[in-house]
Design a protein around this motif. Structure first.
Motif, PDB file in Angstrom:
ATOM      1  N   VAL A   1      45.815  42.062  44.209  1.00 49.31           N
ATOM      2  CA  VAL A   1      44.662  41.242  43.838  1.00 49.31           C
ATOM      3  C   VAL A   1      44.162  41.641  42.452  1.00 49.31           C
ATOM      4  O   VAL A   1      43.813  40.786  41.629  1.00 49.31           O
ATOM      5  CB  VAL A   1      43.543  41.376  44.890  1.00 49.31           C
ATOM      6  N   GLN A   2      44.153  42.933  42.179  1.00 49.04           N
ATOM      7  CA  GLN A   2      43.767  43.416  40.852  1.00 49.04           C
ATOM      8  C   GLN A   2      44.673  42.829  39.766  1.00 49.04           C
ATOM      9  O   GLN A   2      44.201  42.442  38.694  1.00 49.04           O
ATOM     10  CB  GLN A   2      43.826  44.937  40.804  1.00 49.04           C
ATOM     11  N   ASP A   3      45.958  42.751  40.044  1.00 49.46           N
ATOM     12  CA  ASP A   3      46.904  42.216  39.059  1.00 49.46           C
ATOM     13  C   ASP A   3      46.606  40.750  38.758  1.00 49.46           C
ATOM     14  O   ASP A   3      46.644  40.321  37.593  1.00 49.46           O
ATOM     15  CB  ASP A   3      48.340  42.366  39.560  1.00 49.46           C
ATOM     16  N   ARG A   4      46.309  39.970  39.795  1.00 49.90           N
ATOM     17  CA  ARG A   4      45.987  38.557  39.573  1.00 49.90           C
ATOM     18  C   ARG A   4      44.663  38.419  38.817  1.00 49.90           C
ATOM     19  O   ARG A   4      44.513  37.553  37.958  1.00 49.90           O
ATOM     20  CB  ARG A   4      45.905  37.808  40.905  1.00 49.90           C
ATOM     21  N   PHE A   5      43.712  39.274  39.138  1.00 52.38           N
ATOM     22  CA  PHE A   5      42.418  39.242  38.448  1.00 52.38           C
ATOM     23  C   PHE A   5      42.604  39.603  36.977  1.00 52.38           C
ATOM     24  O   PHE A   5      41.973  38.992  36.097  1.00 52.38           O
ATOM     25  CB  PHE A   5      41.453  40.213  39.128  1.00 52.38           C
TER      26      PHE A   5
END
Length: 355
Positions: A168-172
């Motif tokens: 999720v951090q990567d997409r954010f």
């Protein structure tokens, strides 16, 4: 905003410790949580009109972006522009499919009026019926992407992206990078929502307070990498797993230290000058050290009458805007103030003091 409760047994024990074991350090307070309880009193004499200051003032519209049209603040030189919240799901329709047309339209309108935009990026909601993340993120590959938040009475009160999940951090981070490519230097700034959430291992087995703190700092670093010119800011008010000053695990402190070390500003919603929760968390963090990174404070719904999260109108003749401004300017030394567009208080009390 989730309401976090003090663990009473720990609090009582520590109060006793501070009261009897270290009288020299805590002689001024029966309870160390009271150390700023009367700080607001030195600003009770503040009055209107509010003199010129070194701060930048914005009007906060939440997601009510249409309300900026022909708004009265547009005619006031003291207000730099509008702070508007944009949900992640509205900016990324599908994986990697970005649509920033809402931001472009609002920025163009504000610039036509000589104003600018401060973006608030929404990845959490306090509405159990609204999930602020894109639908694709809810897939198993992202461990569901978001999780429900619960208040202290175990009632569902909203949703939050899994800020502690690396995927999720990567997409954010990719969203932030795309936003930076489009708007860095064009908008005044961008801020991430408050750190307070109502999540525990009961909602997600992967969650821990340490992972959560690390996730926030990861997102702050991603934001800074994406925006090198515009102001970047993290709202950091409360952290799961601790309650200051009694249960200090270093989580909130580490967020403030990380922001200062990489040049990400720190801020908080809800300027509550009499409430111990705010006094011992974001207010203490801002007051107790000097920062080179910018600081911001938001006066949100309810704050004009000393409450939080309510749109109820109270028939009160007391205007506390001068007090709030003086406290923010002198005690917190903030660079930005974000004033909620809550009526009748904004028109009557805020604009009345900024005439």
């Amino acid at each position: 905003m989730p309401v976090l409760k003090v663990r009473t047994s720990v609090a009582i024990g520590l109060v006793a410790l501070f009261s009897f074991s270290a009288p020299s350090a805590f002689a001024k307070w029966k309870n160390p949580a009271d150390r700023y309880a009367e700080a607001y009193k030195q600003y009770l004499g503040a009055s209107c009109p509010i003199a010129q200051d070194g701060m930048k003032h914005f009007v906060y519209f939440a997601r009510d972006r249409e309300a900026i049209k022909d708004h009265s603040f547009l005619d006031h030189a003291r207000f730099e522009g509008a702070q508007i919240m944009y949900p992640w799901r509205e900016l990324e329709k599908g994986e990697g499919e970005y649509d920033f047309s809402l931001i472009e339209a609002d920025l163009a309108y504000l610039q036509s009026k000589g104003k600018t935009l401060f973006v608030q990026l929404q990845d959490a909601s306090f509405n159990p019926d609204y999930v602020p993340v894109p639908d694709y993120l809810l897939a198993d590959v992202y461990a569901g992407g978001a999780v429900q938040q619960f208040d202290d009475d175990n009632r569902a009160e909203g949703w939050v992206a899994k800020r502690w999940n690396s995927k999720v951090q990567d997409r954010f981070a990719k969203l932030l990078l795309a936003l930076g490519e489009a708007f860095d230097g064009r908008v005044e700034g961008i801020n991430l929502q408050e750190s307070a959430i109502g999540v525990s291992k009961e909602q997600d087995q992967q969650f821990t307070p340490t992972k959560y703190a690390d996730g926030l700092k990861h997102n702050m670093s991603s934001m800074k990498a994406a925006f090198s010119t515009s102001v970047v800011m993290q709202y950091a008010n409360f952290m799961p797993g601790e309650w200051l000053p009694f249960e200090d695990e270093g989580y909130l402190k580490s967020v403030y230290e990380h922001g200062e070390s990489i040049g990400v500003g720190l801020g908080s919603p809800d300027l509550m000058v009499k409430r111990k929760g705010q006094l011992n968390h974001p207010i203490a963090m801002m007051h107790e050290r000097d920062y080179t990174a910018p600081l911001g404070i938001a006066i949100q719904d309810g704050n004009y009458t000393g409450r939080t999260g309510t749109t109820e109108v109270i028939d009160s003749k007391q205007n506390i805007v001068p007090l709030l401004h003086a406290f923010a300017e002198d005690f917190l030394k903030v660079d930005y103030m974000f004033w909620a567009n809550q009526e009748p208080y904004f028109e009557k009390d805020v604009l009345g003091c900024f005439e």
